[in-house]
Design an enzyme around this catalytic site. Sequence first.
Site, mmCIF file in Angstrom:
data_model
loop_
_atom_site.group_PDB
_atom_site.id
_atom_site.type_symbol
_atom_site.label_atom_id
_atom_site.label_comp_id
_atom_site.label_asym_id
_atom_site.label_seq_id
_atom_site.Cartn_x
_atom_site.Cartn_y
_atom_site.Cartn_z
ATOM 1 N N HIS A 61 0.877 -1.174 0.000
ATOM 2 C CA HIS A 61 0.000 0.000 0.000
ATOM 3 C C HIS A 61 0.913 1.223 0.000
ATOM 4 O O HIS A 61 1.472 1.579 1.032
ATOM 5 C CB HIS A 61 -0.894 0.020 1.241
ATOM 6 C CG HIS A 61 -1.748 -1.202 1.392
ATOM 7 N ND1 HIS A 61 -3.071 -1.240 0.990
ATOM 8 C CD2 HIS A 61 -1.469 -2.424 1.909
ATOM 9 C CE1 HIS A 61 -3.566 -2.447 1.264
ATOM 10 N NE2 HIS A 61 -2.609 -3.178 1.811
ATOM 11 N N ARG A 63 -0.063 4.279 -0.941
ATOM 12 C CA ARG A 63 -0.865 5.419 -0.462
ATOM 13 C C ARG A 63 -1.120 6.529 -1.475
ATOM 14 O O ARG A 63 -1.684 7.568 -1.096
ATOM 15 C CB ARG A 63 -0.214 6.030 0.792
ATOM 16 C CG ARG A 63 0.043 5.058 1.939
ATOM 17 C CD ARG A 63 -1.217 4.373 2.387
ATOM 18 N NE ARG A 63 -1.043 3.645 3.653
ATOM 19 C CZ ARG A 63 -1.888 2.746 4.095
ATOM 20 N NH1 ARG A 63 -2.973 2.446 3.399
ATOM 21 N NH2 ARG A 63 -1.687 2.135 5.248
ATOM 22 N N ASP A 309 2.850 -6.652 2.730
ATOM 23 C CA ASP A 309 1.671 -5.859 3.089
ATOM 24 C C ASP A 309 2.106 -4.507 3.661
ATOM 25 O O ASP A 309 1.518 -3.987 4.608
ATOM 26 C CB ASP A 309 0.767 -6.605 4.073
ATOM 27 C CG ASP A 309 -0.613 -5.954 4.225
ATOM 28 O OD1 ASP A 309 -0.980 -5.128 3.369
ATOM 29 O OD2 ASP A 309 -1.308 -6.257 5.205
ATOM 30 N N GLY A 328 -1.535 -1.445 10.178
ATOM 31 C CA GLY A 328 -0.561 -1.458 9.091
ATOM 32 C C GLY A 328 0.750 -0.860 9.531
ATOM 33 O O GLY A 328 0.813 -0.076 10.471
#
Length: 444
Positions: A61, A63, A309, A328
């Site tokens: 991720h 962002r 992740d 996260g």
Amino acid sequence: MQSYLLKNATVVNENKVFKSDVLIEGAYIKTIAEHIDAEGVEVIDAEGKYLIPGMIDDQVHFREPGLTHKANIATESKAAIAGGITSFIEMPNTVPQATTQELLEDKFAIAKETSYANYSFMFGGTNDNLEELLKTDPKNVAGIKLFLGSSTGNMLVDNEEVLKKIFSSTELLIAVHCEDEGTIRKNTAEYKEKFGDDIPMKYHPIIRSEEACYLSSSKAIALAKETGARLHVFHLSTGKETHLFRNDIPLEEKQITAEVCVHHLWFSDADYEKKGTHIKWNPAVKTAEDRAELWKALLDDRIDIIATDHAPHTLEEKSNVYTKAPSGGPLVQHAVIAILEKVKEGVLSIEKAVEKMSHNPAKIFKVQKRGFIKEGYYADVVLVDPKVSWEVTRESVLYKCGWSPFEGVAFSNAITHTFVNGNLMYNEGAFNEEVKGERLVFDR
């Protein structure tokens, strides 16, 4: 482009470890041989170093767009190449979410201009975008991502009829986040009643429980078997789930595959007392017994891939009380090194580590000409010095968020060089910012 001759490298590839020279010409590996002489090339002495294929991280991720106060493609891809990750697949839960083809291509356009690593993105499925989902190009897009547990916005896919339609309608790989939302909501309400918003972190793996994970993953696997869908289950966190997967057939024949993330292999619930919300992930880091079962399944090939992740949040966000602290953490800079540390500890072989981080992601996603050290393949390769001791400090972190869950950990391996498409992108702490990575292409 500059050509490079890597001399006396210890090459790790396809379950073999051997001493070799490697010639890189243009974007590709030209020659692998015991002794190579070449003119007009830059020679790098790789004596005593491992040469491994760059990791293909199938779940990050980064962002961008919309959440760039936490991270962006440029900052996180730079951290990734410093960490030996040469290709990444990014998730759709950005702002806006990549749930239309136009929004998906917007992300590819950003990456083309700013990503130092090679890249692809997943298309996000929802309860109401099947028509748009079916337009996804299998040759140019990594796959479909479905959140079967809570996510941002409307990305929770909880309509069983819709799920069955998606599973029945696409030949693309469907990657799933599996946690049962009903179970989690019930558990959260119970602990909020006891503690309010400031629930002690030790209850995180009880709220996001083994039951929540198993209920969801077993249901997804049953649906995949019923429909014939190509299913990939992200970030297993429990020992119980590992028994849902097979190791009695070759990877190439598997219709259902699984991934484990570095944090679920490294941490356990004993670490919550010290690390707190810094190791708050979904699914939760669980018991030492779960961790041991995950390692066992990884080593016996029920679990196929190691990923990160990578999901950064600011320290300010992470410092909130339990219910307000997001889940996260950042991992791409230290993931390969963390797994290589486990190699030194004798937990797994370096050949197995390379298989799970590089070869298998390439096979599962059918990535074209990457993930291996082979003549004619892209030169996405990494040199590792196994004789360097160093400690992760906040000052050494490259993530935009500025912190790492590995702070204070001492490692005894270091990545010294990272090549992406034949370009030396990282050289003992120095970055080449003149060139960018490429869009991944898939043999489908």
